[in-house]
Motif scaffolding. Structure first.
Motif, mmCIF file in Angstrom:
data_model
loop_
_atom_site.group_PDB
_atom_site.id
_atom_site.type_symbol
_atom_site.label_atom_id
_atom_site.label_comp_id
_atom_site.label_asym_id
_atom_site.label_seq_id
_atom_site.Cartn_x
_atom_site.Cartn_y
_atom_site.Cartn_z
ATOM 1 N N LYS A 199 1.946 16.585 -24.466
ATOM 2 C CA LYS A 199 0.931 15.552 -24.561
ATOM 3 C C LYS A 199 1.649 14.202 -24.514
ATOM 4 N N TYR A 200 1.087 13.279 -23.775
ATOM 5 C CA TYR A 200 1.679 11.950 -23.689
ATOM 6 C C TYR A 200 0.584 10.912 -23.886
ATOM 7 N N ASP A 201 1.008 9.741 -24.352
ATOM 8 C CA ASP A 201 0.055 8.653 -24.581
ATOM 9 C C ASP A 201 -0.227 7.884 -23.307
ATOM 10 N N ARG A 202 0.822 7.634 -22.537
ATOM 11 C CA ARG A 202 0.639 6.906 -21.286
ATOM 12 C C ARG A 202 1.864 7.053 -20.403
ATOM 13 N N ILE A 203 1.652 6.745 -19.148
ATOM 14 C CA ILE A 203 2.729 6.712 -18.154
ATOM 15 C C ILE A 203 2.677 5.333 -17.511
ATOM 16 N N HIS A 204 3.818 4.688 -17.432
ATOM 17 C CA HIS A 204 3.894 3.371 -16.798
ATOM 18 C C HIS A 204 5.014 3.409 -15.764
ATOM 19 N N GLY A 205 4.747 2.879 -14.593
ATOM 20 C CA GLY A 205 5.778 2.896 -13.562
ATOM 21 C C GLY A 205 5.735 1.683 -12.663
ATOM 22 N N THR A 206 6.845 1.466 -11.976
ATOM 23 C CA THR A 206 6.932 0.441 -10.943
ATOM 24 C C THR A 206 7.569 1.064 -9.707
ATOM 25 N N ALA A 207 7.178 0.540 -8.563
ATOM 26 C CA ALA A 207 7.782 0.964 -7.298
ATOM 27 C C ALA A 207 8.446 -0.253 -6.677
ATOM 28 N N THR A 208 9.676 -0.074 -6.250
ATOM 29 C CA THR A 208 10.398 -1.131 -5.549
ATOM 30 C C THR A 208 10.702 -0.621 -4.152
ATOM 31 N N LEU A 209 10.133 -1.290 -3.161
ATOM 32 C CA LEU A 209 10.307 -0.899 -1.768
ATOM 33 C C LEU A 209 11.295 -1.861 -1.128
ATOM 34 N N GLU A 210 12.309 -1.305 -0.476
ATOM 35 C CA GLU A 210 13.325 -2.121 0.200
ATOM 36 C C GLU A 210 13.147 -2.029 1.707
ATOM 37 N N THR A 211 13.329 -3.160 2.358
ATOM 38 C CA THR A 211 13.255 -3.180 3.817
ATOM 39 C C THR A 211 14.602 -3.587 4.391
ATOM 40 N N THR A 258 8.228 5.454 -16.874
ATOM 41 C CA THR A 258 8.422 5.756 -18.292
ATOM 42 C C THR A 258 7.220 6.515 -18.816
ATOM 43 N N VAL A 259 7.511 7.600 -19.531
ATOM 44 C CA VAL A 259 6.468 8.383 -20.194
ATOM 45 C C VAL A 259 6.573 8.100 -21.690
ATOM 46 N N TYR A 260 5.459 7.715 -22.279
ATOM 47 C CA TYR A 260 5.399 7.446 -23.714
ATOM 48 C C TYR A 260 4.789 8.664 -24.389
ATOM 49 N N MET A 261 5.634 9.349 -25.170
ATOM 50 C CA MET A 261 5.199 10.592 -25.797
ATOM 51 C C MET A 261 6.040 10.878 -27.026
ATOM 52 N N LEU A 312 0.825 -1.209 0.000
ATOM 53 C CA LEU A 312 0.000 0.000 0.000
ATOM 54 C C LEU A 312 0.862 1.263 0.000
ATOM 55 N N LEU A 313 1.947 1.260 0.775
ATOM 56 C CA LEU A 313 2.851 2.417 0.805
ATOM 57 C C LEU A 313 3.491 2.632 -0.564
ATOM 58 N N ALA A 314 4.005 1.560 -1.159
ATOM 59 C CA ALA A 314 4.633 1.670 -2.481
ATOM 60 C C ALA A 314 3.617 2.128 -3.520
ATOM 61 N N SER A 315 2.400 1.602 -3.446
ATOM 62 C CA SER A 315 1.343 1.999 -4.388
ATOM 63 C C SER A 315 1.004 3.473 -4.247
ATOM 64 N N SER A 316 0.895 3.941 -3.014
ATOM 65 C CA SER A 316 0.570 5.342 -2.766
ATOM 66 C C SER A 316 1.655 6.261 -3.319
ATOM 67 N N ALA A 317 2.903 5.904 -3.077
ATOM 68 C CA ALA A 317 4.019 6.713 -3.575
ATOM 69 C C ALA A 317 4.015 6.754 -5.101
#
Length: 142
Positions: free
Chosen positions: A69-81, A99-102, A46-51
């Motif tokens: 103008k952009y077509d889409r934004i795709h991202g991943t979050a990597t949380l380390e403990t 990544t921004v696709y534009m 949930l924390l990684a998703s919120s960020a």
């Protein structure tokens, strides 16, 4: 000052987070039938998703505000403990890889916004004093 109130309820194996939001509503987390060793990590997810959600939203708005103008934004979050000096489990860092696709016509705007976004968004900038936030932004041409 703005304020957000959420509530939490646990009944048996079901946990419910009521976000008081028309968009999110209630988030049901149900451990029924899930083995004990597979139940961990929900709060970290949930924390990684919120960020990630906040950062991508701010990134998109920053691009739009500057006319890109952009077509889409795709991202991943990597949380380390890890553990702190008292050996307590802690989040020790989050890396956002986005990544921004534009169209390449907006390269100059992307470069400007990329510098701005290294400071984070509302959620991630609020975490800067707690642990390192790493932002990796990429631009792909469509």
């Amino acid at each position: 000052m703005a304020e957000v109130i959420v509530s939490y309820n646990k009944e048996g194996e079901k946990r419910t987070i009521d976000t008081q939001s028309k968009i999110l509503g209630e988030l049901d987390i149900n451990f029924d039938g899930i083995p004990e060793d597979e139940r961990g990590g929900t709060a970290k997810q949930l924390l990684a998703s919120s960020a990630l959600y906040c950062f991508c939203g701010a990134l998109g708005k920053a691009l739009e505000t500057r006319g890109a103008k952009y077509d889409r934004i795709h991202g991943t979050a990597t949380l380390e403990t890890g553990v702190d000096e008292k050996k307590r489990a802690r989040v020790v860092g989050i890396t956002l890889d986005v990544t921004v696709y534009m169209d390449e016509d907006y390269d100059f705007i992307f470069d400007r916004v990329e510098k701005i976004m290294q400071k984070g968004c509302l959620v991630t900038a609020s975490l800067h004093d707690a642990f390192p936030m790493t932002y990796k932004l990429h631009h792909e041409c469509d």
